[in-house]
Design an enzyme around this catalytic site. Structure first.
Site, PDB file in Angstrom:
ATOM      1  N   SER A 120       0.835  -1.197   0.000  1.00  0.00           N
ATOM      2  CA  SER A 120       0.000   0.000   0.000  1.00  0.00           C
ATOM      3  C   SER A 120       0.872   1.251   0.000  1.00  0.00           C
ATOM      4  CB  SER A 120      -0.853  -0.018   1.271  1.00  0.00           C
ATOM      5  OG  SER A 120      -1.458   1.224   1.482  1.00  0.00           O
ATOM      6  N   TYR A 167      -1.312  -1.036  10.758  1.00  0.00           N
ATOM      7  CA  TYR A 167      -1.643  -1.646   9.455  1.00  0.00           C
ATOM      8  C   TYR A 167      -0.509  -1.395   8.456  1.00  0.00           C
ATOM      9  CZ  TYR A 167      -3.466  -1.703   4.688  1.00  0.00           C
ATOM     10  OH  TYR A 167      -3.608  -1.898   3.337  1.00  0.00           O
ATOM     11  N   LYS A 176       2.456  -3.953   6.401  1.00  0.00           N
ATOM     12  CA  LYS A 176       2.822  -3.968   4.970  1.00  0.00           C
ATOM     13  C   LYS A 176       4.323  -3.766   4.790  1.00  0.00           C
ATOM     14  CE  LYS A 176      -1.271  -4.572   3.216  1.00  0.00           C
ATOM     15  NZ  LYS A 176      -1.612  -5.840   2.578  1.00  0.00           N
TER      16      LYS A 176
HETATM   17  P1  NAD Z   1     -10.910  -6.983   1.437  1.00  0.00           P
HETATM   18  O1  NAD Z   1     -11.068  -7.019   2.908  1.00  0.00           O
HETATM   19  O2  NAD Z   1     -12.122  -6.776   0.595  1.00  0.00           O
HETATM   20  O3  NAD Z   1     -10.164  -8.300   0.928  1.00  0.00           O
HETATM   21  C1  NAD Z   1      -9.249  -9.025   1.716  1.00  0.00           C
HETATM   22  C2  NAD Z   1      -9.707 -10.458   1.730  1.00  0.00           C
HETATM   23  O4  NAD Z   1      -8.800 -11.242   2.504  1.00  0.00           O
HETATM   24  C3  NAD Z   1     -11.104 -10.626   2.365  1.00  0.00           C
HETATM   25  O5  NAD Z   1     -11.915 -11.356   1.481  1.00  0.00           O
HETATM   26  C4  NAD Z   1     -10.825 -11.401   3.655  1.00  0.00           C
HETATM   27  O6  NAD Z   1     -11.910 -12.247   4.000  1.00  0.00           O
HETATM   28  C5  NAD Z   1      -9.561 -12.163   3.288  1.00  0.00           C
HETATM   29  N1  NAD Z   1      -8.714 -12.531   4.418  1.00  0.00           N
HETATM   30  C6  NAD Z   1      -8.275 -11.741   5.427  1.00  0.00           C
HETATM   31  N2  NAD Z   1      -7.476 -12.446   6.254  1.00  0.00           N
HETATM   32  C7  NAD Z   1      -7.392 -13.704   5.747  1.00  0.00           C
HETATM   33  C8  NAD Z   1      -6.725 -14.888   6.148  1.00  0.00           C
HETATM   34  N3  NAD Z   1      -5.984 -14.916   7.257  1.00  0.00           N
HETATM   35  N4  NAD Z   1      -6.855 -15.995   5.381  1.00  0.00           N
HETATM   36  C9  NAD Z   1      -7.615 -15.992   4.268  1.00  0.00           C
HETATM   37  N5  NAD Z   1      -8.291 -14.907   3.848  1.00  0.00           N
HETATM   38  C10 NAD Z   1      -8.169 -13.764   4.572  1.00  0.00           C
HETATM   39  O7  NAD Z   1      -9.804  -5.865   1.102  1.00  0.00           O
HETATM   40  P2  NAD Z   1      -9.318  -5.320  -0.296  1.00  0.00           P
HETATM   41  O8  NAD Z   1      -9.642  -3.884  -0.343  1.00  0.00           O
HETATM   42  O9  NAD Z   1      -9.742  -6.198  -1.392  1.00  0.00           O
HETATM   43  O10 NAD Z   1      -7.742  -5.423  -0.075  1.00  0.00           O
HETATM   44  C11 NAD Z   1      -6.980  -6.499  -0.583  1.00  0.00           C
HETATM   45  C12 NAD Z   1      -5.525  -6.279  -0.195  1.00  0.00           C
HETATM   46  O11 NAD Z   1      -5.073  -5.042  -0.725  1.00  0.00           O
HETATM   47  C13 NAD Z   1      -5.286  -6.212   1.307  1.00  0.00           C
HETATM   48  O12 NAD Z   1      -4.089  -6.879   1.604  1.00  0.00           O
HETATM   49  C14 NAD Z   1      -5.157  -4.731   1.574  1.00  0.00           C
HETATM   50  O13 NAD Z   1      -4.367  -4.469   2.699  1.00  0.00           O
HETATM   51  C15 NAD Z   1      -4.490  -4.254   0.302  1.00  0.00           C
HETATM   52  N6  NAD Z   1      -4.751  -2.833   0.031  1.00  0.00           N
HETATM   53  C16 NAD Z   1      -6.038  -2.396  -0.067  1.00  0.00           C
HETATM   54  C17 NAD Z   1      -6.279  -1.044  -0.282  1.00  0.00           C
HETATM   55  C18 NAD Z   1      -7.693  -0.518  -0.381  1.00  0.00           C
HETATM   56  O14 NAD Z   1      -7.884   0.695  -0.318  1.00  0.00           O
HETATM   57  N7  NAD Z   1      -8.710  -1.337  -0.541  1.00  0.00           N
HETATM   58  C19 NAD Z   1      -5.206  -0.150  -0.428  1.00  0.00           C
HETATM   59  C20 NAD Z   1      -3.903  -0.650  -0.347  1.00  0.00           C
HETATM   60  C21 NAD Z   1      -3.689  -2.004  -0.121  1.00  0.00           C
HETATM   61  C1  UD1 Z   2      -6.875   5.219   4.036  1.00  0.00           C
HETATM   62  C2  UD1 Z   2      -5.806   4.818   5.010  1.00  0.00           C
HETATM   63  C3  UD1 Z   2      -4.704   4.120   4.235  1.00  0.00           C
HETATM   64  C4  UD1 Z   2      -5.263   2.935   3.464  1.00  0.00           C
HETATM   65  C5  UD1 Z   2      -6.390   3.429   2.565  1.00  0.00           C
HETATM   66  C6  UD1 Z   2      -7.059   2.309   1.838  1.00  0.00           C
HETATM   67  C7  UD1 Z   2      -5.873   6.398   6.900  1.00  0.00           C
HETATM   68  C8  UD1 Z   2      -5.184   7.510   7.580  1.00  0.00           C
HETATM   69  N1  UD1 Z   2      -5.305   5.969   5.729  1.00  0.00           N
HETATM   70  O1  UD1 Z   2      -6.286   6.088   3.079  1.00  0.00           O
HETATM   71  O2  UD1 Z   2      -3.702   3.666   5.124  1.00  0.00           O
HETATM   72  O3  UD1 Z   2      -4.256   2.327   2.666  1.00  0.00           O
HETATM   73  O4  UD1 Z   2      -7.370   4.105   3.357  1.00  0.00           O
HETATM   74  O5  UD1 Z   2      -7.746   1.476   2.724  1.00  0.00           O
HETATM   75  O6  UD1 Z   2      -6.890   5.907   7.356  1.00  0.00           O
HETATM   76  N2  UD1 Z   2     -12.564  11.420   3.932  1.00  0.00           N
HETATM   77  C9  UD1 Z   2     -13.543  12.263   4.380  1.00  0.00           C
HETATM   78  N3  UD1 Z   2     -14.671  11.721   4.939  1.00  0.00           N
HETATM   79  C10 UD1 Z   2     -14.848  10.363   5.057  1.00  0.00           C
HETATM   80  C11 UD1 Z   2     -13.827   9.499   4.576  1.00  0.00           C
HETATM   81  C12 UD1 Z   2     -12.686  10.058   4.034  1.00  0.00           C
HETATM   82  O7  UD1 Z   2     -13.423  13.472   4.292  1.00  0.00           O
HETATM   83  O8  UD1 Z   2     -15.886   9.920   5.587  1.00  0.00           O
HETATM   84  C13 UD1 Z   2     -11.357  11.997   3.312  1.00  0.00           C
HETATM   85  C14 UD1 Z   2     -10.083  11.710   4.090  1.00  0.00           C
HETATM   86  O9  UD1 Z   2      -9.877  12.674   5.103  1.00  0.00           O
HETATM   87  C15 UD1 Z   2      -9.037  11.765   2.968  1.00  0.00           C
HETATM   88  C16 UD1 Z   2      -9.799  11.265   1.726  1.00  0.00           C
HETATM   89  O10 UD1 Z   2     -11.185  11.418   2.039  1.00  0.00           O
HETATM   90  O11 UD1 Z   2      -8.637  13.087   2.733  1.00  0.00           O
HETATM   91  C17 UD1 Z   2      -9.535   9.807   1.398  1.00  0.00           C
HETATM   92  O12 UD1 Z   2      -9.774   9.033   2.572  1.00  0.00           O
HETATM   93  P1  UD1 Z   2      -9.804   7.432   2.556  1.00  0.00           P
HETATM   94  O13 UD1 Z   2     -10.714   6.961   1.478  1.00  0.00           O
HETATM   95  O14 UD1 Z   2     -10.069   6.963   3.947  1.00  0.00           O
HETATM   96  O15 UD1 Z   2      -8.340   7.026   2.091  1.00  0.00           O
HETATM   97  P2  UD1 Z   2      -6.916   7.426   2.721  1.00  0.00           P
HETATM   98  O16 UD1 Z   2      -7.064   8.245   3.939  1.00  0.00           O
HETATM   99  O17 UD1 Z   2      -6.105   8.010   1.623  1.00  0.00           O
END
Ligand code: NAD
Ligand code: UD1
Length: 345
Positions: A123, A147, A151
């Site tokens: 991430s 978190y 990573k």
């Molecule tokens: P998500 O929660 O929708 O998907 C993660 C999946 O992993 C879920 O289906 C959950 O049930 C499964 N899981 C969790 N722990 C497990 C375990 N121990 N064994 C088997 N399955 C398990 O989240 P996502 O948004 O799809 O994210 C996927 C990956 O990308 C994650 O590693 C997350 O940290 C990373 N990531 C997500 C974002 C984002 O904004 N969504 C941003 C950066 C990185």
């Molecule tokens: C957040 C996490 C980041 C993670 C990412 C994806 C924090 C500090 N960072 O990123 O580690 O990888 O989610 O899961 O939590 N906002 C509002 N109102 C809301 C929600 C968000 O104003 O109800 C604003 C936030 O202040 C920010 C922007 O929207 O400026 C994006 O927020 P968000 O979607 O939570 O993503 P990140 O903060 O970038």
């Protein structure tokens, strides 16, 4: 055969479609702790192809080893993990156990099964507070929450693994802010409880599940005072995994940003969502959220140069696809799955 951990989740279900559409076979593993296998049932019907689903936990090394051997897996795309920043402050050990220990067990099983190709979802949160922009892969690392540290520790562990055995082929993908949904509106993000992230919250306001959005601060040093992020369409993000997999034909380790290179403010998102949905998004201005940075966006040139990958979808497309999913599925996947929730297929 590709093993996709976290395959039933938001990003996993979209990666699964990218793999199936490219003609690859997939075994998806998920413990369903934050997802519903209805997502994968829908993936199969959209793609017109079947996949294998195994309800398993990545911490169960023996189960993962069996899946690797029995399914003839040649590469792993590892997305399984817990991802809620606030929650990770409250229960850090749960995050280390699930994310770090889970990855250790997965990699041990891979080593035993002699599967040495791995794509890992990291991430942009590993960068912490930007000291310059756009964020390139050389930017110093310093996550500000547990978190993010899981990573970073996994990234370091994978680098050590590669140093110890250069047969490994490892792709570390640093995602920026994934949003949107598949264009069919059948697969998308289905957060449990109150969404932490911006797009799911905005979508739930638009559909009437929440009264209003709180914008966390409008006094940042940005043109409209609200935070700026690099939102990337989840379908573009998913195709980046396919590009990474293709790149890993040769041994090596690559760490790369997956972002668009363009920043959009919270108010840009609100206005764009209103325009594509035709629904008002009432909002109030709240205090800044602890841990938020003013501006964060990627330098995506390495991904373009090395992987030949580039995002193509606009913010309007992201909002419109997110809205299509939300309006077709106001309660997400709830009630949509086949009755035998945890059974394999
Ligand atoms: P998500 O929660 O929708 O998907 C993660 C999946 O992993 C879920 O289906 C959950 O049930 C499964 N899981 C969790 N722990 C497990 C375990 N121990 N064994 C088997 N399955 C398990 O989240 P996502 O948004 O799809 O994210 C996927 C990956 O990308 C994650 O590693 C997350 O940290 C990373 N990531 C997500 C974002 C984002 O904004 N969504 C941003 C950066 C990185
Ligand atoms: C957040 C996490 C980041 C993670 C990412 C994806 C924090 C500090 N960072 O990123 O580690 O990888 O989610 O899961 O939590 N906002 C509002 N109102 C809301 C929600 C968000 O104003 O109800 C604003 C936030 O202040 C920010 C922007 O929207 O400026 C994006 O927020 P968000 O979607 O939570 O993503 P990140 O903060 O970038």
């Amino acid at each position: 055969m590709i093993l996709l951990t976290g395959g039933a989740g938001y990003i996993g279900s979209h990666v699964c479609m990218a793999l199936l559409d490219a003609g690859l076979d997939v075994v998806a593993v998920d413990n369903l702790s934050n997802s519903n296998k209805a997502s994968l049932e829908r993936v199969q019907s959209i793609c017109g192809r079947s996949l294998v689903f195994r309800h398993a936990d990545i911490r169960d090394e023996a189960a993962i080893y069996d899946i690797l051997r029995c399914c003839g897996v040649t590469a792993v795309i590892h997305l399984a993990g817990l991802k809620a920043v606030g929650d990770s402050n409250v229960q850090p050990i749960t995050y280390y156990e699930n994310n770090v220990l889970g990855t250790m067990r997965l990699v041990s099983a891979m080593t035993k099964a002699k599967v040495k190709t791995l794509v890992f979802s990291s991430s942009a949160t590993v960068y912490g507070i930007p000291t310059y922009l756009p964020l390139d892969e050389k930017h110093p690392l310093g996550p500000t929450n547990p978190y993010g540290r899981t990573k970073l520790f996994i990234e370091e562990m994978l680098k050590d693994l590669h140093r110890s055995d250069d047969e490994w082929r490892i792709g570390i993908l640093r995602y920026f802010n994934p949003v949107g949904a598949h264009e069919s509106g059948l697969v998308g993000e289905d957060p449990l409880g109150v969404p932490n992230n911006l797009l799911p919250f905005v979508a739930q306001v638009a559909i009437g599940r929440r009264d209003k959005l709180t914008i966390w601060g409008n006094d940042y040093d940005t043109p409209d005072g609200t935070g700026i992020r690099d939102f990337i369409h989840v379908v573009d993000l998913a195709s980046g995994h396919l590009s990474a997999l293709r790149h890993l034909k040769e041994p090596g380790l690559l760490t790369v940003n997956l972002g668009t290179g363009a920043g959009s403010s919270v108010l840009d998102v609100v206005r764009t969502f209103e325009a594509v949905s035709g629904r008002p998004i009432p909002y109030a201005i709240g205090e800044r959220r602890a841990g938020d940075v003013a501006i964060c966006y990627a330098d995506p040139t390495l991904a373009e140069r090395v992987l030949g990958w580039k995002s193509t979808r606009s913010l309007a497309q992201m909002c419109s696809d997110h809205w299509c999913w939300q309006s077709k599925n106001p309660d997400g996947y709830r009630g949509a799955e086949h009755p035998e929730r945890s059974s394999d297929f």
